[in-house]
Design a protein around this motif. Structure first.
Motif, mmCIF file in Angstrom:
data_model
loop_
_atom_site.group_PDB
_atom_site.id
_atom_site.type_symbol
_atom_site.label_atom_id
_atom_site.label_comp_id
_atom_site.label_asym_id
_atom_site.label_seq_id
_atom_site.Cartn_x
_atom_site.Cartn_y
_atom_site.Cartn_z
ATOM 1 N N LEU A 171 -35.242 36.557 -36.878
ATOM 2 C CA LEU A 171 -34.633 35.955 -35.456
ATOM 3 C C LEU A 171 -33.470 35.299 -34.862
ATOM 4 N N SER A 172 -31.913 35.265 -34.794
ATOM 5 C CA SER A 172 -31.340 33.798 -34.674
ATOM 6 C C SER A 172 -30.627 34.238 -33.524
ATOM 7 N N ALA A 173 -30.170 32.629 -32.560
ATOM 8 C CA ALA A 173 -30.024 32.443 -31.429
ATOM 9 C C ALA A 173 -29.271 31.190 -31.768
ATOM 10 N N GLN A 174 -28.705 30.991 -30.570
ATOM 11 C CA GLN A 174 -27.797 29.535 -30.276
ATOM 12 C C GLN A 174 -27.308 30.303 -28.774
ATOM 13 N N PHE A 175 -27.543 27.993 -28.343
ATOM 14 C CA PHE A 175 -27.124 26.916 -27.203
ATOM 15 C C PHE A 175 -25.316 27.647 -27.266
ATOM 16 N N THR A 176 -24.888 27.385 -25.686
ATOM 17 C CA THR A 176 -24.136 26.261 -26.180
ATOM 18 C C THR A 176 -23.793 25.754 -24.615
ATOM 19 N N LEU A 177 -23.654 24.460 -24.779
ATOM 20 C CA LEU A 177 -22.710 23.552 -23.694
ATOM 21 C C LEU A 177 -21.817 23.430 -23.206
ATOM 22 N N THR A 178 -20.717 24.242 -21.736
ATOM 23 C CA THR A 178 -19.572 24.269 -21.674
ATOM 24 C C THR A 178 -19.119 22.861 -20.553
ATOM 25 N N ASP A 179 -18.509 22.276 -20.764
ATOM 26 C CA ASP A 179 -17.788 21.208 -20.130
ATOM 27 C C ASP A 179 -16.879 21.836 -18.985
ATOM 28 N N PRO A 180 -17.582 21.638 -17.927
ATOM 29 C CA PRO A 180 -16.719 22.603 -16.989
ATOM 30 C C PRO A 180 -15.327 22.162 -16.740
ATOM 31 N N ALA A 181 -15.234 20.526 -17.432
ATOM 32 C CA ALA A 181 -13.860 19.657 -16.228
ATOM 33 C C ALA A 181 -13.024 19.957 -17.524
ATOM 34 N N THR A 182 -13.661 20.236 -19.175
ATOM 35 C CA THR A 182 -12.482 20.394 -20.106
ATOM 36 C C THR A 182 -12.551 21.491 -20.691
ATOM 37 N N GLY A 183 -13.707 22.295 -20.625
ATOM 38 C CA GLY A 183 -13.483 23.661 -21.167
ATOM 39 C C GLY A 183 -14.287 23.088 -22.969
ATOM 40 N N GLU A 184 -14.432 22.388 -22.993
ATOM 41 C CA GLU A 184 -15.120 21.549 -24.575
ATOM 42 C C GLU A 184 -16.519 22.280 -25.050
ATOM 43 N N VAL A 185 -16.774 23.127 -25.595
ATOM 44 C CA VAL A 185 -17.418 23.938 -25.887
ATOM 45 C C VAL A 185 -18.254 23.244 -26.747
ATOM 46 N N LEU A 186 -20.005 23.175 -27.312
ATOM 47 C CA LEU A 186 -20.702 22.519 -27.784
ATOM 48 C C LEU A 186 -21.565 23.381 -28.271
ATOM 49 N N ILE A 187 -22.252 23.521 -29.540
ATOM 50 C CA ILE A 187 -23.035 24.911 -29.765
ATOM 51 C C ILE A 187 -23.879 24.544 -31.057
ATOM 52 N N GLN A 188 -25.446 25.110 -30.896
ATOM 53 C CA GLN A 188 -26.267 24.647 -31.884
ATOM 54 C C GLN A 188 -27.178 25.568 -31.869
ATOM 55 N N PRO A 189 -27.657 25.886 -33.028
ATOM 56 C CA PRO A 189 -28.392 27.239 -33.262
ATOM 57 C C PRO A 189 -29.928 26.524 -32.414
ATOM 58 N N ALA A 190 -30.377 27.933 -32.082
ATOM 59 C CA ALA A 190 -32.031 27.655 -31.472
ATOM 60 C C ALA A 190 -32.780 27.459 -32.718
ATOM 61 N N LEU A 191 -34.046 27.193 -32.618
ATOM 62 C CA LEU A 191 -34.992 27.322 -33.381
ATOM 63 C C LEU A 191 -35.875 27.753 -33.272
ATOM 64 N N VAL A 192 -36.487 29.353 -33.777
ATOM 65 C CA VAL A 192 -37.142 29.840 -33.895
ATOM 66 C C VAL A 192 -38.743 29.628 -34.669
ATOM 67 N N PRO A 193 -39.821 29.229 -33.641
ATOM 68 C CA PRO A 193 -40.627 27.983 -34.893
ATOM 69 C C PRO A 193 -41.302 29.179 -35.354
ATOM 70 N N LEU A 194 -41.656 30.669 -35.329
ATOM 71 C CA LEU A 194 -41.538 31.405 -35.799
ATOM 72 C C LEU A 194 -41.625 32.564 -36.355
ATOM 73 N N ASN A 195 -41.530 33.514 -37.644
ATOM 74 C CA ASN A 195 -40.479 34.393 -38.163
ATOM 75 C C ASN A 195 -40.645 35.715 -37.585
ATOM 76 N N ARG A 196 -41.606 36.330 -36.549
ATOM 77 C CA ARG A 196 -41.345 37.233 -36.461
ATOM 78 C C ARG A 196 -41.978 37.694 -34.551
ATOM 79 N N VAL A 197 -41.817 37.968 -34.171
ATOM 80 C CA VAL A 197 -42.370 38.305 -32.238
ATOM 81 C C VAL A 197 -42.461 40.049 -32.727
#
Length: 332
Positions: A171-197
């Motif tokens: 499992l892996s995912a990523q969060f993004t934060l987009t600045d509505p004024a400039t369009g700049e995008v910040l990306i951070q990997p999502a941390l998953v505390p366990l290996n399986r679901v």
């Protein structure tokens, strides 16, 4: 007679002066030697006159560009810090922070321990071409909820639900934060505390964006990878083991900003194999939003049917804690 003696004395003095001059002339032509007592004979050598070398206009001179090298930072462990939390707050994975600190036992962290914070992988990596894209196994993601921190960063939480009939991992995912004024995008990997679901179960996702973060950014969440367990849908004996946690040992503080989990866990199944129990503690507010995550990994393996006592503290990012839920799995 007296005049002849004076002439003889003058001739003697003149002879001595000539001899001294000859000695000084001879000594001034000697070259210092590396070996005492060795007399070197000087030789006249021709002086090389440098010749001009034409520079071709079509041959540009290469200019070396300095390579930027990331300087690792350090963090001093305080209170109940865990490597999982430190990794999350610095936007790196747990594996990266463990690899950067090979001599530190993650189970014996004490206040004052200094750990190295490496630069996030891929921070300045060039884009890779012709990389095959794997479609993740369909999962259901909740709407991400993000909260500004007091230091100017942002905490983001979400939940992943497995609607499939089989257990999922990788499992892996990523969060993004987009600045509505400039369009700049910040990306951070999502941390998953366990290996399986497991099928029909859910897991929390978490990321921390260090400052600066724009006000009121547009929040995004993307699932990157998810596969059926072992890519076959058939879990191993330990993966299919059922973890049980005694919920009676959960105490929420009077101000409801922290909780202490002091209880025990065990598992059944596993075909008699011993394994290490992993626990994820998730704090929710009264609206069902995640406000804190903490993970515990047992240092020693236990056998099926044995109880493992453990204690952990979990803290809210700001909202009052209404309840704490515990998730578990068994790993070799």
């Amino acid at each position: 007679m007296r005049i002849m003696r004076m002439r003889s004395f003058a001739i003697t003095i003149l002879t001595a002066v000539l001899l001294l001059s000859a000695c000084q002339t001879a000594e001034s032509t000697q070259t210092d030697s590396l070996f005492p007592g060795e007399a070197l004979t000087p030789f006249a050598t021709p002086t090389i006159t440098p010749t001009a070398t034409a520079t071709l206009a079509s041959a540009p001179t290469e200019t070396l560009v300095p390579t930027m090298t990331s300087t690792p930072r350090t963090h001093v462990i305080q209170g109940n810090d865990t490597l999982f939390e430190v990794a999350a707050k610095n936007g790196i994975s747990l594996d990266e922070i463990i690899a950067a600190n090979p001599n530190i036992n993650p189970y014996l962290l004490g206040p004052g321990t200094v750990i190295i914070i490496p630069a996030p992988n891929g921070q300045s990596a060039a884009p890779t071409q012709n990389v095959p894209v794997t479609t993740p196994w369909p999962m259901t993601l909740s709407d991400p909820q993000c909260t500004p921190s007091l230091t100017g960063g942002t905490y983001c939480f979400a939940e992943l639900l497995n609607p499939q009939s089989m257990m999922a991992d990788s499992l892996s995912a990523q969060f993004t934060l987009t600045d509505p004024a400039t369009g700049e995008v910040l990306i951070q990997p999502a941390l998953v505390p366990l290996n399986r679901v497991a099928s029909g179960s859910r897991l929390p996702l978490f990321a921390y964006f260090p400052p600066p973060v724009s006000a009121n950014p547009q929040v995004g969440l993307e699932l990157l990878t998810a596969t059926s367990v072992n890519q076959t849908g058939t879990p191993s004996p330990l993966q299919s083991a059922l973890v049980t946690v005694d919920p009676s040992g959960i105490t929420i503080s009077a101000n409801r900003l922290a909780a202490v989990v002091s209880t025990q866990a065990g598992f059944e199944g596993g075909e008699g194999l011993a394994g290490k129990i992993w626990i994820a503690a998730v704090a929710y507010d009264a609206d069902g939003n995640i406000v804190g995550i903490r993970r515990f990994v047992a240092r020693d393996a236990v056998n099926p049917g044995e109880w493992m006592p453990f204690t952990l503290n979990i803290y809210s990012i700001g909202a009052a804690i209404d309840k704490v839920e515990l998730f578990g799995e068994v790993n070799p």
